[in-house]
Write a protein that holds these residues in place. Sequence first.
Motif, PDB file in Angstrom:
ATOM      1  N   GLU A 214     -37.250  39.833  -8.409  1.00  0.00           N
ATOM      2  CA  GLU A 214     -36.126  39.405  -9.226  1.00  0.00           C
ATOM      3  C   GLU A 214     -36.080  37.893  -9.043  1.00  0.00           C
ATOM      4  O   GLU A 214     -36.047  37.398  -7.911  1.00  0.00           O
ATOM      5  N   VAL A 215     -36.097  37.172 -10.143  1.00  0.00           N
ATOM      6  CA  VAL A 215     -36.169  35.717 -10.098  1.00  0.00           C
ATOM      7  C   VAL A 215     -34.968  35.141 -10.827  1.00  0.00           C
ATOM      8  O   VAL A 215     -34.611  35.601 -11.908  1.00  0.00           O
ATOM      9  N   LYS A 216     -34.341  34.129 -10.219  1.00  0.00           N
ATOM     10  CA  LYS A 216     -33.274  33.387 -10.889  1.00  0.00           C
ATOM     11  C   LYS A 216     -33.728  31.943 -10.998  1.00  0.00           C
ATOM     12  O   LYS A 216     -34.075  31.313 -10.002  1.00  0.00           O
ATOM     13  N   ILE A 217     -33.740  31.430 -12.217  1.00  0.00           N
ATOM     14  CA  ILE A 217     -34.012  30.025 -12.479  1.00  0.00           C
ATOM     15  C   ILE A 217     -32.818  29.522 -13.287  1.00  0.00           C
ATOM     16  O   ILE A 217     -32.595  29.973 -14.413  1.00  0.00           O
ATOM     17  N   GLY A 218     -32.032  28.627 -12.705  1.00  0.00           N
ATOM     18  CA  GLY A 218     -30.799  28.197 -13.362  1.00  0.00           C
ATOM     19  C   GLY A 218     -29.853  29.376 -13.488  1.00  0.00           C
ATOM     20  O   GLY A 218     -29.557  30.045 -12.509  1.00  0.00           O
ATOM     21  N   ASP A 219     -29.427  29.674 -14.699  1.00  0.00           N
ATOM     22  CA  ASP A 219     -28.514  30.791 -14.940  1.00  0.00           C
ATOM     23  C   ASP A 219     -29.231  32.048 -15.408  1.00  0.00           C
ATOM     24  O   ASP A 219     -28.593  33.069 -15.646  1.00  0.00           O
ATOM     25  N   GLU A 220     -30.547  31.999 -15.550  1.00  0.00           N
ATOM     26  CA  GLU A 220     -31.313  33.131 -16.065  1.00  0.00           C
ATOM     27  C   GLU A 220     -31.889  33.964 -14.926  1.00  0.00           C
ATOM     28  O   GLU A 220     -32.493  33.430 -13.990  1.00  0.00           O
ATOM     29  N   VAL A 221     -31.689  35.278 -14.983  1.00  0.00           N
ATOM     30  CA  VAL A 221     -32.233  36.207 -13.995  1.00  0.00           C
ATOM     31  C   VAL A 221     -33.164  37.159 -14.729  1.00  0.00           C
ATOM     32  O   VAL A 221     -32.824  37.695 -15.781  1.00  0.00           O
ATOM     33  N   PHE A 222     -34.370  37.363 -14.175  1.00  0.00           N
ATOM     34  CA  PHE A 222     -35.349  38.239 -14.810  1.00  0.00           C
ATOM     35  C   PHE A 222     -36.270  38.822 -13.751  1.00  0.00           C
ATOM     36  O   PHE A 222     -36.262  38.402 -12.600  1.00  0.00           O
ATOM     37  N   ARG A 223     -37.069  39.811 -14.141  1.00  0.00           N
ATOM     38  CA  ARG A 223     -38.067  40.406 -13.255  1.00  0.00           C
ATOM     39  C   ARG A 223     -39.418  39.790 -13.581  1.00  0.00           C
ATOM     40  O   ARG A 223     -39.723  39.518 -14.730  1.00  0.00           O
TER      41      ARG A 223
ATOM     42  N   GLY B 132     -33.669  19.884  -9.550  1.00  0.00           N
ATOM     43  CA  GLY B 132     -32.266  19.966  -9.928  1.00  0.00           C
ATOM     44  C   GLY B 132     -31.840  21.323 -10.456  1.00  0.00           C
ATOM     45  O   GLY B 132     -30.655  21.543 -10.687  1.00  0.00           O
ATOM     46  N   VAL B 133     -32.781  22.252 -10.643  1.00  0.00           N
ATOM     47  CA  VAL B 133     -32.466  23.584 -11.174  1.00  0.00           C
ATOM     48  C   VAL B 133     -32.534  24.588 -10.024  1.00  0.00           C
ATOM     49  O   VAL B 133     -33.563  24.706  -9.350  1.00  0.00           O
ATOM     50  N   SER B 134     -31.432  25.298  -9.789  1.00  0.00           N
ATOM     51  CA  SER B 134     -31.405  26.257  -8.677  1.00  0.00           C
ATOM     52  C   SER B 134     -32.318  27.441  -8.973  1.00  0.00           C
ATOM     53  O   SER B 134     -32.517  27.827 -10.124  1.00  0.00           O
ATOM     54  N   HIS B 135     -32.856  28.011  -7.888  1.00  0.00           N
ATOM     55  CA  HIS B 135     -33.750  29.165  -8.047  1.00  0.00           C
ATOM     56  C   HIS B 135     -33.776  30.003  -6.773  1.00  0.00           C
ATOM     57  O   HIS B 135     -33.536  29.500  -5.683  1.00  0.00           O
ATOM     58  N   TYR B 136     -34.031  31.293  -6.964  1.00  0.00           N
ATOM     59  CA  TYR B 136     -34.314  32.193  -5.855  1.00  0.00           C
ATOM     60  C   TYR B 136     -35.275  33.256  -6.341  1.00  0.00           C
ATOM     61  O   TYR B 136     -35.440  33.475  -7.545  1.00  0.00           O
ATOM     62  N   MET B 137     -35.935  33.916  -5.392  1.00  0.00           N
ATOM     63  CA  MET B 137     -36.813  35.050  -5.686  1.00  0.00           C
ATOM     64  C   MET B 137     -36.532  36.115  -4.649  1.00  0.00           C
ATOM     65  O   MET B 137     -36.535  35.831  -3.452  1.00  0.00           O
ATOM     66  N   LYS B 138     -36.269  37.335  -5.124  1.00  0.00           N
ATOM     67  CA  LYS B 138     -36.026  38.460  -4.232  1.00  0.00           C
ATOM     68  C   LYS B 138     -37.068  39.529  -4.501  1.00  0.00           C
ATOM     69  O   LYS B 138     -37.308  39.894  -5.664  1.00  0.00           O
ATOM     70  N   ASN B 139     -37.680  40.024  -3.441  1.00  0.00           N
ATOM     71  CA  ASN B 139     -38.673  41.090  -3.574  1.00  0.00           C
ATOM     72  C   ASN B 139     -37.937  42.411  -3.806  1.00  0.00           C
ATOM     73  O   ASN B 139     -37.267  42.915  -2.906  1.00  0.00           O
TER      74      ASN B 139
END
Length: 153
Positions: A77-86, A98-105
């Motif tokens: 699951e990836v979040k880049i800015g306000d968008e969350v997708f697989r 400057g753009v927030s991000h996370y990745m969850k397995n």
Amino acid sequence: MSKKTETTGKKTVISGWHEGRKYFMAENEYTSVAAGKEDTQSEYVFGAGEIAPGSCIPDHYHKWEDQTFHIIEGELEVKIGDEVFRAGPGASIQCPRGVSHYMKNVGGTTAKIISYIFPGDWAEDFMAETSRQNETGQRDLKLIEERFGVVYL
């Protein structure tokens, strides 16, 4: 605009998975550096990462760097800015500074990721300091932001 040149100061690097310097970036999330700033004239740092099932790269952004990810294995699951997708194997993700991000397995196996950080001036120093803080349990997010421009949300 880049100028055309036939010479380079970059070094040839051949590295297997996690043969480079390895850093503990978050709980059950590791990164190793295959090509550091000394290999690339500080233009970028190239590395490999692993995220265990259920673990994540915490939500953050880089003030001074852009980052590109290529997913080799796993479902994230990836979040880049306000968008969350697989995203899964073969996906490429560009995350501007400057753009927030996370990745969850979100899968059942360890995810493997290739990452480029541009420029590479302080990326590995950030990884080393973050790893040191995680290993000692003494987190100093203010120091991380001030010295390396990485802001955890």
